[in-house]
Design a protein around this motif. Structure first.
Motif, mmCIF file in Angstrom:
data_model
loop_
_atom_site.group_PDB
_atom_site.id
_atom_site.type_symbol
_atom_site.label_atom_id
_atom_site.label_comp_id
_atom_site.label_asym_id
_atom_site.label_seq_id
_atom_site.Cartn_x
_atom_site.Cartn_y
_atom_site.Cartn_z
ATOM 1 N N GLU A 6 0.819 -1.211 0.000
ATOM 2 C CA GLU A 6 0.000 0.000 0.000
ATOM 3 C C GLU A 6 0.848 1.254 0.000
ATOM 4 O O GLU A 6 0.480 2.279 -0.535
ATOM 5 N N HIS A 7 1.992 1.207 0.656
ATOM 6 C CA HIS A 7 2.852 2.360 0.697
ATOM 7 C C HIS A 7 4.237 1.915 1.092
ATOM 8 O O HIS A 7 4.419 0.866 1.665
ATOM 9 N N PRO A 13 2.641 7.143 5.180
ATOM 10 C CA PRO A 13 1.635 7.288 4.135
ATOM 11 C C PRO A 13 1.220 8.741 3.987
ATOM 12 O O PRO A 13 1.104 9.460 4.958
ATOM 13 N N LEU A 15 -1.387 11.618 1.619
ATOM 14 C CA LEU A 15 -2.582 11.725 0.785
ATOM 15 C C LEU A 15 -2.204 12.298 -0.574
ATOM 16 O O LEU A 15 -2.789 13.258 -1.054
ATOM 17 N N ASP A 35 1.873 6.353 11.807
ATOM 18 C CA ASP A 35 2.482 6.155 10.490
ATOM 19 C C ASP A 35 3.914 5.640 10.652
ATOM 20 O O ASP A 35 4.885 6.298 10.286
ATOM 21 N N GLY A 168 -3.589 2.132 -5.000
ATOM 22 C CA GLY A 168 -3.774 3.318 -4.184
ATOM 23 C C GLY A 168 -5.198 3.837 -4.261
ATOM 24 O O GLY A 168 -6.044 3.291 -4.980
ATOM 25 N N THR A 169 -5.465 4.878 -3.536
ATOM 26 C CA THR A 169 -6.830 5.403 -3.431
ATOM 27 C C THR A 169 -7.081 6.592 -4.345
ATOM 28 O O THR A 169 -8.145 7.203 -4.276
ATOM 29 N N ARG A 311 -4.322 9.669 9.452
ATOM 30 C CA ARG A 311 -4.258 9.340 8.034
ATOM 31 C C ARG A 311 -4.724 7.895 7.804
ATOM 32 O O ARG A 311 -3.900 6.997 7.636
ATOM 33 N N THR A 313 -6.793 7.072 5.219
ATOM 34 C CA THR A 313 -7.034 6.855 3.791
ATOM 35 C C THR A 313 -6.057 5.860 3.171
ATOM 36 O O THR A 313 -6.469 5.001 2.381
ATOM 37 N N PRO A 314 -4.747 5.913 3.481
ATOM 38 C CA PRO A 314 -3.827 4.946 2.875
ATOM 39 C C PRO A 314 -4.107 3.506 3.257
ATOM 40 O O PRO A 314 -3.593 2.592 2.606
ATOM 41 N N TYR A 315 -4.916 3.283 4.286
ATOM 42 C CA TYR A 315 -5.232 1.925 4.726
ATOM 43 C C TYR A 315 -6.640 1.499 4.309
ATOM 44 O O TYR A 315 -7.158 0.488 4.774
#
Length: 464
Positions: A6-7, A13, A15, A35, A168-169, A311, A313-315
């Motif tokens: 994911e990162h 991570p 945004l 993080d 990614g998102t 944060r 969103t990265p997950y």
């Protein structure tokens, strides 16, 4: 799958997807404990003031306080988690058991970074009834066919999660910027409002008891401090339950609480397990629910990010994958499809306790309830009026959380495009306006979500 999918594990991570899409992201502070590039965050004991400071996702409270907060989350999810299987002819005790197991699975797969409870999803009710021709009462004789369709849905949902983990998102963020996600979160609360109000409006006694429950919960939220304030729903429900018992069972008003089911229930017992059967006709109708769950949970996760200022969103890929896997697992044993619960997000919004360890405890409590018909029977004696009163508070908080996303993201409502997207989406979702694609009913939330995405794509095409 490793966290690096994911990162990069060498950097926290970010945004970047929002920034590359030309969207104004919420400014979130960097938390090296959250993080940290590892699967789980670095856990820390909470050292702040419960009256003033929120409890972070990677913080934990003493066991006594954690257990009470976990029980409160179990109370928050219980009404909907029991109601959904009853409407589809599933075993409610098995649904409770599976919700607890799936919540613990979700915690592990998401690395304890996404505070959420997984309960029975209402998105499956319409398709399941259509597939099984369920009459509405008793056991669903075609349960096995519905389970096959739900498992297929869960697999598709999990694959979407894997795609998000790989790519990614960014593409999701482009489709759903804050103006869209704020509207989706808001309609999740508003869409449930009519059902909640109707449920407590059958007679004036229930209506007054629901209003009294709202008053008690609100009083606990406003006039108490510390741990008592954090337990507002649990304390409010207990107080209203005592008042209801006195007024109905002793004074003779309204419908008295019936404890016969509690006396007859065993202390320990395993729910009945059911085997899925896969039929293409059922799969075609039920599997598309996966995309409704993506939209619904995206709104939930955005609400969580707005509340926690972490944060998450990265997950999101992990969260989609975990929910899809949990849905598949639950249906494999005869349970309902599961989803993150707005009710529990509402609890977090008012308690300011975001620790994911609380949800592990809530999951364990649900497992114990699912394995004990006696405890399940006790909880089921809670009158509908009291659960409805609590729902009014919780769903209202969810709706306000949507507005908070707009405020935190500084959405510009001087632009007509944003005004139209928000206005149309909120009214469609609140009014439960529903479109059909072939034989598939999108539902009010699904239709409003799709409308918000399409309108945003048409009207907000310009880049900074």
């Amino acid at each position: 799958m490793s966290p690096s999918s994911e990162h990069s594990s060498s950097t926290p991570p970010k945004l970047n997807a929002l920034e590359s899409a030309g969207i104004d992201a919420i400014s979130l502070p960097h938390n090296p404990d959250f993080d940290n590039g590892k699967w789980f965050p670095t856990w820390r004991p909470f050292t702040g003031d419960l009256d003033r400071n929120p409890v972070g996702i990677n913080e934990y409270l003493p066991p006594s306080k954690s257990i009470l907060l976990g029980i409160q989350h179990t109370f928050a999810m219980f009404g909907a988690t029991v109601l959904a299987p009853l409407l589809m002819g599933f075993d409610p005790n098995l649904a409770i058991l599976m919700s607890g197991i799936c919540t613990i699975m979700f915690f592990i797969i998401t690395g304890g970074r996404m505070p959420s409870y997984l309960g029975s999803s209402f998105a499956f009710i319409g398709p399941v009834i259509a597939v099984t021709a369920y009459a509405g009462t008793g056991f669903n004789a075609s349960l096995d066919v519905a389970l096959g369709g739900i498992m297929a849905c869960g697999i598709i949902y999990a694959l979407v999660g894997l795609l998000v983990m790989k790519t990614g998102t960014g593409w999701i963020e482009r489709l759903m910027p804050p103006i869209v996600t704020g509207a989706i979160v808001m309609i999740i609360g508003l869409n449930l409002a009519p059902v909640t109000i109707q449920g407590v409006s059958a007679n004036q006694f229930d209506a007054w008891m629901a209003a009294f429950t709202v008053l008690l919960i609100s009083a606990v939220a406003v006039f108490t401090r510390g741990m008592l304030r954090r337990l507002l729903l649990l304390v409010g429900l207990i107080l209203s339950y005592i008042v209801y018992y006195i007024v109905s069972n002793i004074m003779g008003y309204g419908v008295a609480i019936d404890f016969s089911s509690v006396e007859a229930a065993a202390w320990f017992g395993l729910p009945s397990i059911h085997t899925p059967r896969f039929e293409m006709s059922a799969i075609v109708l039920i599997a598309p629910v996966a995309f409704i769950l993506v939209a619904e949970n995206l709104g939930h996760f955005k609400a969580v990010e707005g509340m926690t200022k972490a944060r998450v969103t990265p997950y999101m890929g992990r969260a989609f994958f975990a929910d899809g896997l949990a849905t598949t697992f639950s249906a494999g044993f005869g349970g309902t499809g599961v989803t993150t619960y707005a009710e529990n997000i509402g609890v977090m919004a008012v308690t300011k306790v975001y620790s994911t360890t609380i949800f592990v405890i809530a999951g364990i409590v649900a497992v114990l309830l699912g394995l004990s018909p006696k405890f399940g029977a006790i909880i089921q004696t809670i009158p509908v009026a009291l659960l409805g009163g609590a729902s009014i508070v919780v769903f209202g908080l969810i709706a306000i959380a949507g507005a908070k996303i707009w405020i935190d993201s500084k959405v510009d409502f001087s632009k007509n495009s944003n005004l139209i997207i928000a206005a149309v989406t909120v009214i469609m979702g609140t009014g439960n306006f529903s479109l059909h694609l072939g034989g598939f009913d999108l539902g009010g939330i699904g239709t409003a979500t799709l409308t918000a995405i399409v309108l945003n794509a048409l009207f907000n095409r310009q880049k900074d």
